[in-house]
Design a protein around this motif. Structure first.
Motif, PDB file in Angstrom:
ATOM      1  N   ILE A 185      -2.509  10.332  -7.210  1.00 38.98           N
ATOM      2  CA  ILE A 185      -2.430   9.548  -5.979  1.00 38.98           C
ATOM      3  C   ILE A 185      -2.024  10.451  -4.827  1.00 38.98           C
ATOM      4  CG2 ILE A 185      -1.297   7.597  -4.849  1.00 38.98           C
ATOM      5  CD1 ILE A 185      -0.655   6.541  -7.699  1.00 38.98           C
ATOM      6  N   ASP A 186      -2.725  10.324  -3.711  1.00 32.33           N
ATOM      7  CA  ASP A 186      -2.335  10.997  -2.474  1.00 32.33           C
ATOM      8  C   ASP A 186      -1.682   9.966  -1.565  1.00 32.33           C
ATOM      9  OD1 ASP A 186      -3.223  13.566  -3.039  1.00 32.33           O
ATOM     10  OD2 ASP A 186      -5.216  13.217  -2.183  1.00 32.33           O
ATOM     11  N   THR A 222      -7.515   2.350  -4.048  1.00 29.49           N
ATOM     12  CA  THR A 222      -6.276   2.527  -3.306  1.00 29.49           C
ATOM     13  C   THR A 222      -5.145   2.148  -4.260  1.00 29.49           C
ATOM     14  OG1 THR A 222      -6.430   0.298  -2.409  1.00 29.49           O
ATOM     15  CG2 THR A 222      -7.280   2.063  -1.038  1.00 29.49           C
ATOM     16  N   PHE A 223      -3.957   2.561  -3.915  1.00 30.10           N
ATOM     17  CA  PHE A 223      -2.831   2.351  -4.802  1.00 30.10           C
ATOM     18  C   PHE A 223      -1.707   1.629  -4.084  1.00 30.10           C
ATOM     19  CE2 PHE A 223      -5.309   5.753  -6.449  1.00 30.10           C
ATOM     20  CZ  PHE A 223      -5.370   5.473  -7.795  1.00 30.10           C
ATOM     21  N   PRO A 278       0.811  -1.220   0.000  1.00 32.37           N
ATOM     22  CA  PRO A 278       0.000   0.000   0.000  1.00 32.37           C
ATOM     23  C   PRO A 278       0.847   1.274   0.000  1.00 32.37           C
ATOM     24  CG  PRO A 278      -0.889  -1.570   1.544  1.00 32.37           C
ATOM     25  CD  PRO A 278       0.426  -2.124   1.076  1.00 32.37           C
ATOM     26  N   TYR A 279       0.326   2.261  -0.724  1.00 22.65           N
ATOM     27  CA  TYR A 279       0.996   3.555  -0.797  1.00 22.65           C
ATOM     28  C   TYR A 279       0.035   4.715  -0.541  1.00 22.65           C
ATOM     29  CZ  TYR A 279       3.516   7.589  -2.530  1.00 22.65           C
ATOM     30  OH  TYR A 279       4.112   8.820  -2.634  1.00 22.65           O
ATOM     31  N   GLY A 280      -1.112   4.719  -1.219  1.00 22.37           N
ATOM     32  CA  GLY A 280      -1.985   5.883  -1.090  1.00 22.37           C
ATOM     33  C   GLY A 280      -3.385   5.651  -1.590  1.00 22.37           C
ATOM     34  N   THR A 281      -4.069   6.756  -1.725  1.00 22.43           N
ATOM     35  CA  THR A 281      -5.456   6.737  -2.145  1.00 22.43           C
ATOM     36  C   THR A 281      -5.653   7.715  -3.302  1.00 22.43           C
ATOM     37  OG1 THR A 281      -7.737   6.824  -1.336  1.00 22.43           O
ATOM     38  CG2 THR A 281      -6.233   8.492  -0.483  1.00 22.43           C
ATOM     39  N   ILE A 303       0.034   0.097  -8.892  1.00 19.56           N
ATOM     40  CA  ILE A 303      -1.125  -0.693  -9.298  1.00 19.56           C
ATOM     41  C   ILE A 303      -2.319  -0.129  -8.546  1.00 19.56           C
ATOM     42  CG2 ILE A 303      -2.247  -2.942  -9.177  1.00 19.56           C
ATOM     43  CD1 ILE A 303       0.435  -4.266  -9.449  1.00 19.56           C
ATOM     44  N   ALA A 304      -3.408   0.104  -9.261  1.00 20.13           N
ATOM     45  CA  ALA A 304      -4.642   0.563  -8.631  1.00 20.13           C
ATOM     46  C   ALA A 304      -5.442  -0.657  -8.188  1.00 20.13           C
ATOM     47  CB  ALA A 304      -5.461   1.393  -9.608  1.00 20.13           C
TER      48      ALA A 304
END
Length: 144
Positions: free
Chosen positions: A135-136, A117-118, A61-64, A105-106
């Protein structure tokens, strides 16, 4: 007056129904079942993340969704999420059209009004990878 109120109600219902499914497309015939696993940061050993592997790269996971993201920015549907043996065919993984290196990757949930999420490839840690405003970051410890 009643006709206007009725039309507004119908418009609202149709809008909500159209948000019920992200893509309205079936899974492609070549959809991959991405078996998720626990990734533990070898540096901290405290932080664990659900991860998947795609083309030999591990993604966590990285962001939204950022302010510039639209679903038209989704590229190829790669497949769906599997966790602890449970196939979650409504949780799908996509490339991004603006990310030819597939650094992100989404992950979408085809359910009602969910937001993507990303996941980011761990081999990009410490690198300046452009995300523009798609992406945030959620400021996970691993990415700091």
């Amino acid at each position: 007056m009643k006709k206007t109120a009725f039309m507004l109600t119908v418009a609202a219902v149709l809008t909500l129904c159209s948000c019920g499914n992200v893509t309205d497309e079936p899974l492609p015939g070549n959809a991959t079942a991405f078996e998720s696993f626990e990734f533990v940061d070898p540096d901290s050993k405290d932080d664990g993340y659900r991860a998947v592997t795609y083309n030999g790269r591990t993604y966590i996971p990285y962001g939204t969704q950022g302010k510039e993201f639209t679903y038209s920015k989704l590229g190829e549907c790669l497949g769906y999420w599997v966790q602890d043996g449970e196939e979650m065919k409504d949780v799908r993984l996509y490339t991004l059209t603006s990310d030819p290196d597939v650094n992100f990757i989404a992950m979408t949930d085809e359910g009602f009004m969910s937001q993507p999420t990303f996941l980011r490839a761990i081999d990009t840690r410490g690198k300046d990878i452009p995300t523009h405003d798609l992406i945030d970051s959620l400021d996970y410890e691993y990415w700091k």
